[in-house]
Design a protein around this motif. Sequence first.
Motif, PDB file in Angstrom:
ATOM      1  N   SER A  12      63.804 -82.423  11.260  1.00  0.00           N
ATOM      2  CA  SER A  12      64.381 -83.718  11.623  1.00  0.00           C
ATOM      3  C   SER A  12      65.090 -84.353  10.437  1.00  0.00           C
ATOM      4  CB  SER A  12      63.291 -84.659  12.144  1.00  0.00           C
ATOM      5  OG  SER A  12      62.722 -84.167  13.328  1.00  0.00           O
ATOM      6  N   LEU A  13      64.474 -84.273   9.269  1.00  0.00           N
ATOM      7  CA  LEU A  13      65.103 -84.817   8.069  1.00  0.00           C
ATOM      8  C   LEU A  13      66.368 -84.036   7.726  1.00  0.00           C
ATOM      9  CD1 LEU A  13      65.187 -86.790   5.726  1.00  0.00           C
ATOM     10  CD2 LEU A  13      63.678 -85.246   4.465  1.00  0.00           C
ATOM     11  N   ASP A  14      66.324 -82.716   7.876  1.00  0.00           N
ATOM     12  CA  ASP A  14      67.520 -81.901   7.615  1.00  0.00           C
ATOM     13  C   ASP A  14      68.662 -82.313   8.535  1.00  0.00           C
ATOM     14  OD1 ASP A  14      66.241 -80.477   5.631  1.00  0.00           O
ATOM     15  OD2 ASP A  14      65.781 -78.741   6.905  1.00  0.00           O
ATOM     16  N   LEU A  15      68.366 -82.521   9.804  1.00  0.00           N
ATOM     17  CA  LEU A  15      69.386 -82.926  10.758  1.00  0.00           C
ATOM     18  C   LEU A  15      69.930 -84.315  10.419  1.00  0.00           C
ATOM     19  CD1 LEU A  15      70.998 -82.414  13.324  1.00  0.00           C
ATOM     20  CD2 LEU A  15      69.048 -83.307  14.626  1.00  0.00           C
ATOM     21  N   ALA A  16      69.052 -85.249  10.103  1.00  0.00           N
ATOM     22  CA  ALA A  16      69.484 -86.600   9.722  1.00  0.00           C
ATOM     23  C   ALA A  16      70.340 -86.551   8.456  1.00  0.00           C
ATOM     24  CB  ALA A  16      68.273 -87.505   9.514  1.00  0.00           C
ATOM     25  N   PHE A  17      69.978 -85.677   7.516  1.00  0.00           N
ATOM     26  CA  PHE A  17      70.742 -85.558   6.276  1.00  0.00           C
ATOM     27  C   PHE A  17      72.127 -84.962   6.548  1.00  0.00           C
ATOM     28  CE2 PHE A  17      71.690 -83.372   2.172  1.00  0.00           C
ATOM     29  CZ  PHE A  17      71.850 -84.530   1.420  1.00  0.00           C
ATOM     30  N   GLN A  18      72.199 -83.991   7.437  1.00  0.00           N
ATOM     31  CA  GLN A  18      73.494 -83.420   7.809  1.00  0.00           C
ATOM     32  C   GLN A  18      74.384 -84.486   8.446  1.00  0.00           C
ATOM     33  OE1 GLN A  18      72.757 -80.023  10.298  1.00  0.00           O
ATOM     34  NE2 GLN A  18      71.899 -78.813   8.619  1.00  0.00           N
ATOM     35  N   MET A  19      73.822 -85.293   9.354  1.00  0.00           N
ATOM     36  CA  MET A  19      74.596 -86.371   9.977  1.00  0.00           C
ATOM     37  C   MET A  19      75.026 -87.393   8.934  1.00  0.00           C
ATOM     38  SD  MET A  19      72.795 -86.967  13.721  1.00  0.00           S
ATOM     39  CE  MET A  19      71.434 -87.833  13.038  1.00  0.00           C
ATOM     40  N   SER A  20      74.140 -87.684   7.995  1.00  0.00           N
ATOM     41  CA  SER A  20      74.457 -88.622   6.923  1.00  0.00           C
ATOM     42  C   SER A  20      75.630 -88.123   6.093  1.00  0.00           C
ATOM     43  CB  SER A  20      73.217 -88.816   6.035  1.00  0.00           C
ATOM     44  OG  SER A  20      73.502 -89.595   4.912  1.00  0.00           O
ATOM     45  N   ASN A  21      75.658 -86.822   5.825  1.00  0.00           N
ATOM     46  CA  ASN A  21      76.763 -86.231   5.066  1.00  0.00           C
ATOM     47  C   ASN A  21      78.063 -86.250   5.862  1.00  0.00           C
ATOM     48  OD1 ASN A  21      75.293 -85.728   2.754  1.00  0.00           O
ATOM     49  ND2 ASN A  21      74.686 -83.699   3.412  1.00  0.00           N
TER      50      ASN A  21
END
Length: 72
Positions: A12-21
């Motif tokens: 979930s954090l990886d996905l949120a970080f990808q969206m953030s980028n």
Amino acid sequence: MDPEASRTARESLDLAFQMSNILDTGLDRHTLSVLIALCDLGVNPEALAALVKELRNEKPSLSSATARSSLS
């Protein structure tokens, strides 16, 4: 935390970080993790966003104030 919950949280954090980028927020993974945790605890996400924006606006003035004080 059991291994499955840990894996899900990491994904979930990886996905949120990808969206953030993709959105070019400039947030690092740790900061994003802290902000998500605060939202999970019930902090208003709009208030957090306003705080992040305010802190970013103050950062240049804080840096120049620090530089002036170190030169004295």
